[in-house]
Design a protein around this motif. Sequence first.
Motif, PDB file in Angstrom:
ATOM      1  N   GLN A  12       0.770  -1.105   0.077  1.00 31.34           N
ATOM      2  CA  GLN A  12       0.002   0.046   0.012  1.00 31.34           C
ATOM      3  C   GLN A  12       0.946   1.288   0.154  1.00 31.34           C
ATOM      4  OE1 GLN A  12      -2.708  -0.070   3.184  1.00 31.34           O
ATOM      5  NE2 GLN A  12      -3.953  -1.908   2.515  1.00 31.34           N
ATOM      6  N   TRP A  13       2.208   1.209  -0.431  1.00 31.65           N
ATOM      7  CA  TRP A  13       2.913   2.385  -0.521  1.00 31.65           C
ATOM      8  C   TRP A  13       2.311   3.342  -1.448  1.00 31.65           C
ATOM      9  CZ3 TRP A  13       5.021   4.721  -4.792  1.00 31.65           C
ATOM     10  CH2 TRP A  13       5.204   3.914  -5.876  1.00 31.65           C
ATOM     11  N   THR A  14       1.595   3.190  -2.271  1.00 31.05           N
ATOM     12  CA  THR A  14       1.185   4.323  -3.311  1.00 31.05           C
ATOM     13  C   THR A  14       0.118   5.112  -2.367  1.00 31.05           C
ATOM     14  OG1 THR A  14       1.451   3.008  -5.230  1.00 31.05           O
ATOM     15  CG2 THR A  14      -0.130   4.935  -5.347  1.00 31.05           C
ATOM     16  N   ASN A  15      -0.801   4.276  -1.604  1.00 29.90           N
ATOM     17  CA  ASN A  15      -2.033   5.023  -0.901  1.00 29.90           C
ATOM     18  C   ASN A  15      -1.271   5.796   0.358  1.00 29.90           C
ATOM     19  OD1 ASN A  15      -3.691   3.891  -2.583  1.00 29.90           O
ATOM     20  ND2 ASN A  15      -4.104   1.978  -1.256  1.00 29.90           N
ATOM     21  N   ILE A  16      -0.311   5.055   0.859  1.00 29.62           N
ATOM     22  CA  ILE A  16       0.201   5.957   2.100  1.00 29.62           C
ATOM     23  C   ILE A  16       0.780   7.110   1.778  1.00 29.62           C
ATOM     24  CG2 ILE A  16       2.138   5.713   3.656  1.00 29.62           C
ATOM     25  CD1 ILE A  16       1.615   2.706   3.817  1.00 29.62           C
ATOM     26  N   CYS A  17       1.592   7.024   0.407  1.00 27.60           N
ATOM     27  CA  CYS A  17       2.345   8.359  -0.259  1.00 27.60           C
ATOM     28  C   CYS A  17       1.425   9.402  -0.356  1.00 27.60           C
ATOM     29  CB  CYS A  17       2.913   7.866  -1.350  1.00 27.60           C
ATOM     30  SG  CYS A  17       3.782   9.528  -2.336  1.00 27.60           S
ATOM     31  N   MET A  18       0.185   9.064  -1.063  1.00 32.73           N
ATOM     32  CA  MET A  18      -0.830  10.325  -1.719  1.00 32.73           C
ATOM     33  C   MET A  18      -1.462  10.752  -0.389  1.00 32.73           C
ATOM     34  SD  MET A  18       0.012  10.747  -4.600  1.00 32.73           S
ATOM     35  CE  MET A  18      -1.909  11.511  -5.334  1.00 32.73           C
ATOM     36  N   SER A  19      -1.690  10.035   0.644  1.00 29.71           N
ATOM     37  CA  SER A  19      -2.227  10.474   1.954  1.00 29.71           C
ATOM     38  C   SER A  19      -1.392  11.155   3.036  1.00 29.71           C
ATOM     39  CB  SER A  19      -3.304   9.184   2.538  1.00 29.71           C
ATOM     40  OG  SER A  19      -2.256   8.188   2.798  1.00 29.71           O
ATOM     41  N   THR A  20      -0.305  11.252   2.580  1.00 31.73           N
ATOM     42  CA  THR A  20       0.728  11.917   3.625  1.00 31.73           C
ATOM     43  C   THR A  20       0.909  13.075   3.379  1.00 31.73           C
ATOM     44  OG1 THR A  20       1.416   9.761   4.320  1.00 31.73           O
ATOM     45  CG2 THR A  20       2.604  11.702   5.146  1.00 31.73           C
ATOM     46  N   PRO A  21       0.578  14.352   3.887  1.00 29.95           N
ATOM     47  CA  PRO A  21       1.109  15.764   3.500  1.00 29.95           C
ATOM     48  C   PRO A  21       2.687  15.911   4.095  1.00 29.95           C
ATOM     49  CG  PRO A  21      -0.329  15.798   5.639  1.00 29.95           C
ATOM     50  CD  PRO A  21      -0.022  14.124   5.222  1.00 29.95           C
ATOM     51  N   VAL A  22       2.940  16.821   3.569  1.00 28.36           N
ATOM     52  CA  VAL A  22       4.483  17.444   3.933  1.00 28.36           C
ATOM     53  C   VAL A  22       4.129  19.132   4.140  1.00 28.36           C
ATOM     54  CG1 VAL A  22       5.269  18.418   1.580  1.00 28.36           C
ATOM     55  CG2 VAL A  22       6.844  17.619   3.187  1.00 28.36           C
ATOM     56  N   VAL A  23       4.983  19.740   5.154  1.00 29.42           N
ATOM     57  CA  VAL A  23       4.663  21.082   5.347  1.00 29.42           C
ATOM     58  C   VAL A  23       5.727  21.981   4.534  1.00 29.42           C
ATOM     59  CG1 VAL A  23       4.721  22.732   7.241  1.00 29.42           C
ATOM     60  CG2 VAL A  23       3.980  20.368   7.645  1.00 29.42           C
ATOM     61  N   VAL A  24       5.248  22.907   3.884  1.00 28.31           N
ATOM     62  CA  VAL A  24       5.912  23.667   3.173  1.00 28.31           C
ATOM     63  C   VAL A  24       5.404  25.214   3.327  1.00 28.31           C
ATOM     64  CG1 VAL A  24       6.785  24.555   0.549  1.00 28.31           C
ATOM     65  CG2 VAL A  24       6.593  22.223   1.303  1.00 28.31           C
ATOM     66  N   HIS A  25       6.293  26.247   3.663  1.00 30.27           N
ATOM     67  CA  HIS A  25       5.792  27.468   4.121  1.00 30.27           C
ATOM     68  C   HIS A  25       4.849  27.523   5.280  1.00 30.27           C
ATOM     69  CE1 HIS A  25       8.120  28.713   0.660  1.00 30.27           C
ATOM     70  NE2 HIS A  25       7.246  28.405  -0.238  1.00 30.27           N
ATOM     71  N   GLY A  26       4.874  26.689   6.140  1.00 23.09           N
ATOM     72  CA  GLY A  26       4.002  26.360   7.447  1.00 23.09           C
ATOM     73  C   GLY A  26       2.675  25.950   6.801  1.00 23.09           C
ATOM     74  N   GLN A  27       2.562  25.218   5.816  1.00 21.31           N
ATOM     75  CA  GLN A  27       1.320  24.808   5.480  1.00 21.31           C
ATOM     76  C   GLN A  27       1.283  23.474   4.931  1.00 21.31           C
ATOM     77  OE1 GLN A  27      -1.734  26.439   5.938  1.00 21.31           O
ATOM     78  NE2 GLN A  27      -0.771  28.246   6.637  1.00 21.31           N
ATOM     79  N   PRO A  28       0.329  22.387   5.310  1.00 19.13           N
ATOM     80  CA  PRO A  28       0.539  21.170   4.702  1.00 19.13           C
ATOM     81  C   PRO A  28       0.089  20.838   3.277  1.00 19.13           C
ATOM     82  CG  PRO A  28      -1.498  21.406   5.960  1.00 19.13           C
ATOM     83  CD  PRO A  28      -0.718  22.826   6.159  1.00 19.13           C
ATOM     84  N   HIS A  29       0.953  20.214   2.385  1.00 17.02           N
ATOM     85  CA  HIS A  29       0.529  19.950   1.089  1.00 17.02           C
ATOM     86  C   HIS A  29       0.657  18.532   0.800  1.00 17.02           C
ATOM     87  CE1 HIS A  29       1.155  24.184  -0.142  1.00 17.02           C
ATOM     88  NE2 HIS A  29       1.900  24.294   0.959  1.00 17.02           N
ATOM     89  N   PHE A  30      -0.361  18.054   0.122  1.00 18.46           N
ATOM     90  CA  PHE A  30      -0.468  16.645  -0.197  1.00 18.46           C
ATOM     91  C   PHE A  30       0.394  16.391  -1.846  1.00 18.46           C
ATOM     92  CE2 PHE A  30      -4.130  16.805   2.708  1.00 18.46           C
ATOM     93  CZ  PHE A  30      -3.768  15.826   3.539  1.00 18.46           C
ATOM     94  N   PRO A  31       0.877  15.252  -1.883  1.00 14.46           N
ATOM     95  CA  PRO A  31       1.632  14.994  -3.283  1.00 14.46           C
ATOM     96  C   PRO A  31       0.664  14.976  -4.401  1.00 14.46           C
ATOM     97  CG  PRO A  31       2.048  13.271  -1.716  1.00 14.46           C
ATOM     98  CD  PRO A  31       0.851  13.966  -0.867  1.00 14.46           C
ATOM     99  N   SER A  32       1.127  15.712  -5.561  1.00 12.73           N
ATOM    100  CA  SER A  32       0.346  15.414  -6.558  1.00 12.73           C
ATOM    101  C   SER A  32       0.611  14.278  -7.441  1.00 12.73           C
ATOM    102  CB  SER A  32       0.813  16.785  -7.610  1.00 12.73           C
ATOM    103  OG  SER A  32       2.373  16.646  -7.872  1.00 12.73           O
TER     104      SER A  32
END
Length: 265
Positions: free
Chosen positions: A148-168
């Motif tokens: 399930q690495w694809t689902n885990i990757c797409m559902s985990t956000p990263v914080v940039v400029h203090g805001q969470p962003h999900f992978p495109s």
Amino acid sequence: MSYYNSPPPPYQQHASTTPQAFRPGHSHSTTQGHTHNGNSQNYGHHGHGYGRQPSIAVPKRPVPRIVIHSRSNETDPLLSRERHRQNHDLACCFFITIGAIFILGVFYFLPSMPPDKIAWTNLESHSCTSYATREYVAEMNVSPWSRQWTNICMSTPVVVHGQPHFPSRCEYRSGTVIGHFAVKYNEPDCVTYWSGYRDWGCIAKGSRKRHIEQHLMNVPANADYKEFCATTPARFLDQEFSGADSCFNSIWGVYGQWFINDPSC
């Protein structure tokens, strides 16, 4: 003084086709029917006597022999070696297949990493991709063998400029899960704008279309100008546009074109 009253008779061949040697002590016959004793020192012929004649032996020609060897009890080493090689190859393929299935099965059924242990690492900023948008790339500490690495990757956000962003999008590269992020704010180097508004008038009489052109500014180096031209918003003639209808690049820069409805045309 000669012991012969007349010359000896000429040599005459025996009637037998097989050569025979003259042996002392044995009698033999001549072609004239006379029998001579081998022990006599001399013997007469037509009343004449002469000395002992030497024996003449003619060798017989050996008869050729043909020997046929039987291979009924032999085994062919080439055939045996080929069969051994085929059996060896089949055994190798069998064990390799079993090993691959075992390894894949072990990784497939491994327990997933707890959610609180999943994190993004090595976050990097890349080039601008469109208006006010920059791409970021990060690595995830999850095994790519996880089912399930694809689902885990797409559902985990990263914080940039203090805001969470999900992978495109996510990808697997060189044994690592990679996430791509499109950050669309607080990226001033990626902000383009329009300048030099120019109205070219109606396209043609009765076309009901007006031609507008503007110069696109602050386009990043080595960027796809068409993406920026199509995503840079514009406002004129009391209308708002998300981007130009078409673009072209010239020695003076990048220009966007609009063909708007105008009943007066």
